[in-house]
Design an enzyme around this catalytic site. Structure first.
Site, mmCIF file in Angstrom:
data_model
loop_
_atom_site.group_PDB
_atom_site.id
_atom_site.type_symbol
_atom_site.label_atom_id
_atom_site.label_comp_id
_atom_site.label_asym_id
_atom_site.label_seq_id
_atom_site.Cartn_x
_atom_site.Cartn_y
_atom_site.Cartn_z
ATOM 1 N N PRO A 31 -88.192 -5.982 53.272
ATOM 2 C CA PRO A 31 -88.453 -6.641 51.992
ATOM 3 C C PRO A 31 -87.828 -5.824 50.870
ATOM 4 O O PRO A 31 -87.963 -4.603 50.852
ATOM 5 C CB PRO A 31 -89.985 -6.625 51.888
ATOM 6 C CG PRO A 31 -90.430 -5.501 52.769
ATOM 7 C CD PRO A 31 -89.400 -5.384 53.864
ATOM 8 N N GLN A 85 -95.317 -10.934 51.523
ATOM 9 C CA GLN A 85 -95.888 -9.612 51.244
ATOM 10 C C GLN A 85 -96.638 -9.602 49.909
ATOM 11 O O GLN A 85 -96.094 -9.979 48.867
ATOM 12 C CB GLN A 85 -94.804 -8.541 51.194
ATOM 13 C CG GLN A 85 -95.405 -7.142 51.106
ATOM 14 C CD GLN A 85 -94.372 -6.074 50.843
ATOM 15 O OE1 GLN A 85 -93.739 -6.056 49.792
ATOM 16 N NE2 GLN A 85 -94.211 -5.159 51.783
ATOM 17 N N CYS A 115 -94.865 0.810 47.878
ATOM 18 C CA CYS A 115 -94.061 0.724 46.660
ATOM 19 C C CYS A 115 -94.330 1.935 45.751
ATOM 20 O O CYS A 115 -95.484 2.249 45.457
ATOM 21 C CB CYS A 115 -94.387 -0.569 45.913
ATOM 22 S SG CYS A 115 -93.453 -0.699 44.375
ATOM 23 N N LYS A 154 -97.225 -2.373 55.341
ATOM 24 C CA LYS A 154 -96.001 -1.567 55.221
ATOM 25 C C LYS A 154 -96.343 -0.342 54.378
ATOM 26 O O LYS A 154 -96.845 -0.464 53.259
ATOM 27 C CB LYS A 154 -94.878 -2.382 54.575
ATOM 28 C CG LYS A 154 -93.562 -1.612 54.486
ATOM 29 C CD LYS A 154 -92.388 -2.558 54.351
ATOM 30 C CE LYS A 154 -91.070 -1.828 54.182
ATOM 31 N NZ LYS A 154 -90.900 -1.216 52.857
ATOM 32 N N ASN A 215 -88.627 2.346 59.820
ATOM 33 C CA ASN A 215 -87.772 2.006 58.676
ATOM 34 C C ASN A 215 -87.383 3.263 57.904
ATOM 35 O O ASN A 215 -88.170 4.175 57.731
ATOM 36 C CB ASN A 215 -88.555 1.035 57.765
ATOM 37 C CG ASN A 215 -87.877 0.790 56.424
ATOM 38 O OD1 ASN A 215 -88.463 1.078 55.379
ATOM 39 N ND2 ASN A 215 -86.666 0.301 56.437
ATOM 40 N N ARG A 240 -81.281 -1.179 52.696
ATOM 41 C CA ARG A 240 -80.103 -1.059 51.833
ATOM 42 C C ARG A 240 -78.778 -1.179 52.563
ATOM 43 O O ARG A 240 -77.781 -1.588 51.966
ATOM 44 C CB ARG A 240 -80.177 0.266 51.058
ATOM 45 C CG ARG A 240 -81.301 0.273 50.024
ATOM 46 C CD ARG A 240 -81.641 1.670 49.591
ATOM 47 N NE ARG A 240 -82.163 2.449 50.707
ATOM 48 C CZ ARG A 240 -82.359 3.752 50.685
ATOM 49 N NH1 ARG A 240 -82.071 4.435 49.599
ATOM 50 N NH2 ARG A 240 -82.843 4.381 51.746
HETATM 51 C C1 LIG Z 1 -84.227 -2.564 45.584
HETATM 52 C C2 LIG Z 1 -85.348 -2.325 46.564
HETATM 53 C C3 LIG Z 1 -86.470 -3.131 46.519
HETATM 54 C C4 LIG Z 1 -87.524 -2.920 47.414
HETATM 55 N N1 LIG Z 1 -88.602 -3.760 47.378
HETATM 56 C C5 LIG Z 1 -89.589 -3.638 48.315
HETATM 57 C C6 LIG Z 1 -90.665 -4.568 48.373
HETATM 58 O O1 LIG Z 1 -90.739 -5.531 47.595
HETATM 59 N N2 LIG Z 1 -91.611 -4.352 49.310
HETATM 60 C C7 LIG Z 1 -91.549 -3.311 50.196
HETATM 61 O O2 LIG Z 1 -92.434 -3.154 51.033
HETATM 62 N N3 LIG Z 1 -90.542 -2.428 50.166
HETATM 63 C C8 LIG Z 1 -89.552 -2.581 49.266
HETATM 64 N N4 LIG Z 1 -88.490 -1.719 49.280
HETATM 65 C C9 LIG Z 1 -88.399 -0.674 50.322
HETATM 66 C C10 LIG Z 1 -87.584 -1.174 51.532
HETATM 67 O O3 LIG Z 1 -88.249 -2.242 52.166
HETATM 68 C C11 LIG Z 1 -87.362 -0.047 52.547
HETATM 69 O O4 LIG Z 1 -88.619 0.429 52.937
HETATM 70 C C12 LIG Z 1 -86.548 1.112 51.979
HETATM 71 O O5 LIG Z 1 -85.424 0.646 51.275
HETATM 72 C C13 LIG Z 1 -86.099 2.068 53.087
HETATM 73 O O6 LIG Z 1 -85.288 1.416 54.022
HETATM 74 P P1 LIG Z 1 -83.659 1.578 54.035
HETATM 75 O O7 LIG Z 1 -83.378 3.055 54.103
HETATM 76 O O8 LIG Z 1 -83.221 0.839 55.251
HETATM 77 O O9 LIG Z 1 -83.175 0.981 52.753
HETATM 78 C C14 LIG Z 1 -87.454 -1.887 48.380
HETATM 79 C C15 LIG Z 1 -86.311 -1.072 48.410
HETATM 80 C C16 LIG Z 1 -85.275 -1.285 47.535
HETATM 81 C C17 LIG Z 1 -84.051 -0.399 47.609
#
Ligand SMILES: Cc1cc2nc3c(=O)[nH]c(=O)nc-3n(C[C@H](O)[C@H](O)[C@H](O)COP(=O)(O)O)c2cc1C
Length: 341
Positions: A31, A85, A115, A154, A215, A240
């Site tokens: 997400p 979520q 978050c 999460k 993750n 990302r």
């Molecule tokens: C721009 C952005 C928005 C995000 N929004 C949410 C969200 O709405 N809910 C959530 O649980 N995590 C959110 N995350 C966290 C991601 O779901 C994920 O846990 C985090 O980016 C680490 O994973 P990655 O290294 O694969 O990016 C967000 C991350 C980013 C970069």
């Protein structure tokens, strides 16, 4: 093909199992508020993301009939299986919001306990719940009671630098009725910097019976493979690394299935970019000239790594219409073909 399936075990306890039909689990889309909207989710699912989750939705906002919150709840068939979520820290609001979410028929409901954004943590929600595990558990119990579908959590691994409450927190969520936990291997203080601690994810996986989704920091198919190996996670979630690269899910599927993977050609990249922009504009309630602004960052991500990326990215951030995006794509292809010859 395989299906993520939620199995109900007894009256109260739900368990998520990844049912494998001859193949290994691939990867889910994370997400991401402001990024992983319906257009992006649809494209990632087409490319092989096995499940996705909505952007976070304020439980209180939904209860107070915020239009913005309700818009985040829509699910199209192309995105399923998909979870919605919620964030919040008041069990009564969570329960009411969960009841309201049932009309959108989510495949599961996820509670955000990761978050790090001040606007969220200052209210005690998001990753602030890591500091109040009893309240977090109450939120899960309230959600489970109100929901006809499984409730998942999460989380991050802790609050401050070097803190790690992941095992005890995940166990508390399991005891409260969570059907699965996604563990982002960072603390709140790390935000998105530093390395994700995959060992902490492994420790959670060893400590709970429910499926653990790993993750953090998966940049490509090799990383995904390593995360599966190092953590034993039931599923890996990618965030990302999918920016401008929904093909990452195909790359992961190919590696896992032992099939060779060909990265997209420049033409395919531009085709995807234009389709993505079109979907954002078409899905938006805003007039096209405003909706295109939402598309600018996505457009710029499709330019990553190319020749003259900086100048193309500048043009992305000035896009005011779909037609301009078409011209940008044409110029991009001309420039890439010149640099190849
Ligand atoms: C721009 C952005 C928005 C995000 N929004 C949410 C969200 O709405 N809910 C959530 O649980 N995590 C959110 N995350 C966290 C991601 O779901 C994920 O846990 C985090 O980016 C680490 O994973 P990655 O290294 O694969 O990016 C967000 C991350 C980013 C970069």
């Amino acid at each position: 093909m395989y299906l993520p399936l939620f199995q109900r075990m007894g009256e109260v306890t739900c368990r998520m199992t990844i049912v494998q039909q001859n193949v290994m689990p691939h990867a889910a889309l994370a997400p991401m508020a402001g990024v992983a909207d319906t257009a992006f989710r649809t494209l990632c699912c087409e490319m092989g993301a096995v499940m996705c989750t909505s952007e976070m939705i304020s439980a209180k906002g939904l209860c107070y009939n915020s239009k913005g919150s309700a818009e985040l709840c829509r699910i199209t068939e192309a995105e399923r299986p998909m979870g919605l979520q919620l964030f919040g820290n008041e069990p009564d609001f969570i329960a009411k919001a969960v009841t309201m979410l049932q009309e959108y028929a989510p495949d599961w409901i996820d509670l955000n306990m990761g978050c790090p954004v001040p606007k969220v943590v200052n209210t005690g929600a998001g990753s602030a719940l890591l500091k109040t595990p009893e309240l977090a558990a109450e939120c899960v119990r309230a959600a489970v009671r109100a929901s006809s579908v499984p409730v998942t959590v999460k989380m991050r691994i802790g609050w401050g630098n070097g803190e790690n409450c992941a095992v005890s927190f995940a166990q508390a969520m399991e005891d409260a009725g969570a059907a699965a936990v996604t563990v982002h291997g960072r603390t709140k203080s790390q935000l998105y910097a530093g390395h994700a601690d995959w060992d902490a994810i492994r420790q959670v996986r060893e400590a709970v019976q429910i499926p653990v989704i790993g993750n953090g920091d998966v940049q490509n198919a090799d990383d995904c493979e390593h995360m599966y190996r190092e953590t034993g996670a039931a599923l890996v979630m990618v965030g990302r690394a999918a920016y401008g690269n929904p093909w990452i899910f195909r790359e992961i599927a190919c590696l896992r299935e032992g099939v060779s993977y060909s990265p997209p050609t420049a033409e395919e990249r531009m085709e995807m970019m234009l389709r993505h922009i079109r979907m954002i504009v078409d899905n938006s309630a805003k007039p096209p000239a405003l909706a295109i602004r939402e598309a600018r960052k996505h457009a710029s991500w499709y330019m990553a790594g190319c020749r003259y990326a900086a100048s193309f990215r500048n043009r992305c951030f000035q896009l005011t219409s779909y037609e301009e995006a078409q011209r940008l794509a044409e110029d991009y292809l001309v420039m890439q073909s010149r640099t190849e010859t």
